[in-house]
Design a protein around this motif. Sequence first.
Motif, PDB file in Angstrom:
ATOM      1  N   ARG A 122      40.998  46.298  44.879  1.00  0.00           N
ATOM      2  CA  ARG A 122      39.990  45.308  44.493  1.00  0.00           C
ATOM      3  C   ARG A 122      38.793  45.961  43.784  1.00  0.00           C
ATOM      4  O   ARG A 122      38.323  45.469  42.758  1.00  0.00           O
ATOM      5  CB  ARG A 122      39.502  44.512  45.703  1.00  0.00           C
ATOM      6  N   ALA A 126      37.760  45.130  40.037  1.00  0.00           N
ATOM      7  CA  ALA A 126      36.454  44.514  39.821  1.00  0.00           C
ATOM      8  C   ALA A 126      35.597  45.377  38.896  1.00  0.00           C
ATOM      9  O   ALA A 126      34.933  44.863  37.986  1.00  0.00           O
ATOM     10  CB  ALA A 126      35.746  44.308  41.157  1.00  0.00           C
ATOM     11  N   LYS A 178      27.224  39.534  40.067  1.00  0.00           N
ATOM     12  CA  LYS A 178      28.549  39.963  40.529  1.00  0.00           C
ATOM     13  C   LYS A 178      28.916  39.159  41.780  1.00  0.00           C
ATOM     14  O   LYS A 178      28.076  38.843  42.599  1.00  0.00           O
ATOM     15  CB  LYS A 178      28.537  41.463  40.860  1.00  0.00           C
TER      16      LYS A 178
END
Length: 392
Positions: A122, A126, A178
Motif C-alpha cells: 500500500r 500510494a 492525502k
Amino acid sequence: MKWFINIWRTLNQPAKYLTLGTISLSAFLMGIIFWGGFNTALELTNTEEFCISCHSMESKPYQELQQTVHWSNHSGVRATCPDCHVPHNWSRKIGRKIEASHDMWGWLMQTVNTEEKFEAKRLEMASREWKRFDRDDSLACKNCHNYDSMNWGDMSKLAQKQMKRAAEINQSCVDCHKGIAHKLPDMGTARAPELIAQVGSGETGLVVGAQYFTALTKPLYFNQNTDVEAGTLNIATKVTVLETNGSRVQVGINGWRKNIGAGRVIYFDFGLNILSAQLTKAAALEDGVMEVFEEKQDPMTGLTWQRVEAKIWTDSDYLVNDLQPLWDYARDTYTSSCSVCHTQPAEAHFDANSWPGMFQGMIAFVNMDQDTQALVQKYLQEHSSTFDKSAH
C-alpha cells in the motif's frame, strides 16, 4: 482463386490499379476505422467497470472509495477511478496507459491478490500515485475543483487562509489532502515512510573504507554483538565504514564537539550546531571510541571546540551512497509543507545556527514525523547563508 489474386495485386500495387482519388478516399476511411477502433478500445479500458474487474481493486480501493465524500455527497457528483487516476489530457492519458502495463504485470504475477500482500504494498503504491499527482500539479483534482470557482465565503477562516494561499501558488492538492479517497498506508512504527519509499532502505554489500550517508536516525552500539545502545546517529550524516560484521558495521563519524563535560555531541563543523551524533556519557568516555585531533576556540562564544572522530558500531541498514536524494526529498517537503500558511523563507535567508529556532516554530503547524523534521532542519542548515553567500 482469380478473385483473390486480383485483390492481392490491387492491395500490393494500388497505384497501378486504382486512381489517386480512390486511394486517398480509402486511406481516409481506413484511418477513421482504425482511429475509431483504437479510441473505442481506449475508452473501454477507461471505465470504473474495467478498473474493478480486477479482484484486488474491487475488494480494497473500491470499497474504501465508497466510504468517502467522493462517492456520496450533497451535490450528487461522484468521482470514478479514471477521473482521478487517468489524466484527461490525451498525451498524458496515453502515457498513463503505457505505465499501466506495470499494473497488468502485477495482476499477472498476483502481486496484491490477498489483503496481506495489498497492505504490504500500500505504501509503495500510494507513494507512486502521490508523486504522479505532484508531477501533474494535481490536474485530476483540478478538473473538478477549480481555485477560481471556490466560494471563499462558505469556508472557515482557517480554510480561507490556507486555500487562498494555495490558490496563489497553484499548489498541488495532495500536499494537504492525502487520504481523501482511500485509506492512508498504515505507518505503524515506520519512520519517514515516504522518504524510505523514495530513497530505499540502504545499500547492500557495504565496502570497508567507503563513505555513506544515513537515510534515517539510527541507534549506535558499543560493539557488534551487544544491544546496549551507545547513542544516536543522526539522519543525513556522513560516515566511513571501518569494519563489517554480519548485520552490524563499525563506522567513523568525523566532526567537532564542544569541550564541555563528556563532550557527547558531535557536530557537523566547527562552531555550527548541526547535529551528526549524540553518544551516551559512557560511550563518550570509553577508551578507543573518541579520538581528538585538534582544539580551537570559538571567538563568538569563547568555547573550546575539538575536532574528533568517533569509532562506533551501528546496524548496516539505511546507509546510502548518495546524499542528493535525501536533499531532494527535504527540499520538496519544505516547499510543500511550509507553504501552506505563508511564503516560506529561502534556505539562505538564515544562517545555520538560526535555522533550528526558526524551524521549530514552524513544525507545530505541519504533520512531519521526527526523522523528516530532522532531515528538513539539517537540509536548511547545510543550505543556509553560512554555506551559500549569494543571499547576503
